[in-house]
Design a protein around this motif. Structure first.
Motif, PDB file in Angstrom:
ATOM      1  N   ASN A  66      26.674  -0.967  51.234  1.00 10.03           N
ATOM      2  CA  ASN A  66      25.134  -1.132  52.803  1.00 10.03           C
ATOM      3  C   ASN A  66      24.294  -1.872  52.240  1.00 10.03           C
ATOM      4  OD1 ASN A  66      25.089  -1.699  55.329  1.00 10.03           O
ATOM      5  ND2 ASN A  66      24.527   0.487  55.324  1.00 10.03           N
ATOM      6  N   THR A  67      24.370  -3.291  51.504  1.00  6.09           N
ATOM      7  CA  THR A  67      23.326  -4.183  51.480  1.00  6.09           C
ATOM      8  C   THR A  67      22.820  -5.184  52.243  1.00  6.09           C
ATOM      9  OG1 THR A  67      23.866  -5.723  50.091  1.00  6.09           O
ATOM     10  CG2 THR A  67      23.406  -3.938  49.263  1.00  6.09           C
ATOM     11  N   LYS A  68      21.748  -5.753  52.464  1.00  2.74           N
ATOM     12  CA  LYS A  68      20.757  -6.324  53.511  1.00  2.74           C
ATOM     13  C   LYS A  68      20.912  -8.364  52.398  1.00  2.74           C
ATOM     14  CE  LYS A  68      18.302  -4.071  56.588  1.00  2.74           C
ATOM     15  NZ  LYS A  68      16.755  -3.959  57.384  1.00  2.74           N
ATOM     16  N   GLU A  69      19.922  -7.303  51.996  1.00  5.74           N
ATOM     17  CA  GLU A  69      20.923  -8.738  50.563  1.00  5.74           C
ATOM     18  C   GLU A  69      20.615  -8.985  48.547  1.00  5.74           C
ATOM     19  OE1 GLU A  69      17.733 -12.558  50.205  1.00  5.74           O
ATOM     20  OE2 GLU A  69      16.812 -10.981  50.524  1.00  5.74           O
ATOM     21  N   ILE A  70      21.345  -9.417  48.347  1.00  6.62           N
ATOM     22  CA  ILE A  70      21.021  -9.343  46.922  1.00  6.62           C
ATOM     23  C   ILE A  70      21.342 -10.847  46.438  1.00  6.62           C
ATOM     24  CG2 ILE A  70      22.837  -8.833  44.563  1.00  6.62           C
ATOM     25  CD1 ILE A  70      24.884  -7.377  46.590  1.00  6.62           C
ATOM     26  N   THR A  71      19.988 -11.144  45.133  1.00  8.45           N
ATOM     27  CA  THR A  71      19.673 -12.099  45.069  1.00  8.45           C
ATOM     28  C   THR A  71      19.516 -12.102  43.437  1.00  8.45           C
ATOM     29  OG1 THR A  71      17.333 -11.994  45.351  1.00  8.45           O
ATOM     30  CG2 THR A  71      18.043 -12.947  47.200  1.00  8.45           C
ATOM     31  N   THR A  72      19.507 -12.957  42.910  1.00 11.03           N
ATOM     32  CA  THR A  72      19.155 -12.993  41.578  1.00 11.03           C
ATOM     33  C   THR A  72      18.166 -14.294  40.860  1.00 11.03           C
ATOM     34  OG1 THR A  72      21.920 -12.621  41.397  1.00 11.03           O
ATOM     35  CG2 THR A  72      20.632 -12.847  39.222  1.00 11.03           C
ATOM     36  N   THR A  73      17.221 -14.331  40.606  1.00 11.84           N
ATOM     37  CA  THR A  73      16.252 -14.905  39.834  1.00 11.84           C
ATOM     38  C   THR A  73      17.024 -14.815  38.131  1.00 11.84           C
ATOM     39  OG1 THR A  73      15.292 -15.243  41.630  1.00 11.84           O
ATOM     40  CG2 THR A  73      14.068 -15.680  39.770  1.00 11.84           C
ATOM     41  N   SER A  74      17.346 -15.835  37.066  1.00 13.18           N
ATOM     42  CA  SER A  74      17.206 -15.862  36.124  1.00 13.18           C
ATOM     43  C   SER A  74      18.065 -13.878  34.981  1.00 13.18           C
ATOM     44  CB  SER A  74      15.828 -15.480  35.220  1.00 13.18           C
ATOM     45  OG  SER A  74      15.868 -16.055  33.688  1.00 13.18           O
ATOM     46  N   ASP A  75      16.691 -13.205  34.513  1.00 13.25           N
ATOM     47  CA  ASP A  75      17.506 -11.990  34.510  1.00 13.25           C
ATOM     48  C   ASP A  75      17.375 -10.893  35.008  1.00 13.25           C
ATOM     49  OD1 ASP A  75      14.793 -12.320  33.092  1.00 13.25           O
ATOM     50  OD2 ASP A  75      15.518 -10.749  31.897  1.00 13.25           O
ATOM     51  N   ILE A  76      16.895 -11.127  36.355  1.00 10.90           N
ATOM     52  CA  ILE A  76      16.593  -9.624  37.543  1.00 10.90           C
ATOM     53  C   ILE A  76      17.394  -9.852  38.960  1.00 10.90           C
ATOM     54  CG2 ILE A  76      14.538  -9.139  38.790  1.00 10.90           C
ATOM     55  CD1 ILE A  76      13.043 -10.096  36.754  1.00 10.90           C
ATOM     56  N   ILE A  77      18.298  -8.995  38.978  1.00 10.45           N
ATOM     57  CA  ILE A  77      18.757  -9.009  40.632  1.00 10.45           C
ATOM     58  C   ILE A  77      18.490  -8.081  41.428  1.00 10.45           C
ATOM     59  CG2 ILE A  77      20.896  -8.471  41.436  1.00 10.45           C
ATOM     60  CD1 ILE A  77      22.359  -7.973  38.637  1.00 10.45           C
ATOM     61  N   THR A  78      17.596  -8.351  42.134  1.00  9.21           N
ATOM     62  CA  THR A  78      17.262  -8.035  43.651  1.00  9.21           C
ATOM     63  C   THR A  78      18.598  -7.142  44.535  1.00  9.21           C
ATOM     64  OG1 THR A  78      15.173  -8.812  43.268  1.00  9.21           O
ATOM     65  CG2 THR A  78      15.187  -8.011  45.012  1.00  9.21           C
TER      66      THR A  78
END
Length: 76
Positions: free
Chosen positions: A61-73
């Motif tokens: 149940n997430t609002k957002e999953i983002t990826t920048t380089s080797d970090i997933i938020t």
């Protein structure tokens, strides 16, 4: 245990079939940033997409999953 802590624990133990059925915690550090956000810092960048896909496939149940380089938020 609050929701973000539960999600952190769940993601740490998420099995990655594409990586010999190891868990996310074998390939990344999962860290709570704030009460609504986790960071998944991947040790080897070439595994980032595999881990992101595994997290997305769980339909948390997430609002957002983002990826920048080797970090997933992950934001709930």
């Amino acid at each position: 245990m609050n929701t973000i802590t539960q999600l952190e624990n769940t993601i740490c133990h998420l099995e990655l079939a594409e990586l010999a059925h190891t868990t996310v915690s074998a390939h990344a550090v999962v860290q709570t940033i704030d009460p609504n956000t986790l960071a998944v810092v991947v040790f080897c960048g070439h595994n980032t997409q595999i881990i992101e896909d595994a997290i997305r496939s769980q339909h948390y149940n997430t609002k957002e999953i983002t990826t920048t380089s080797d970090i997933i938020t992950v934001t709930i």
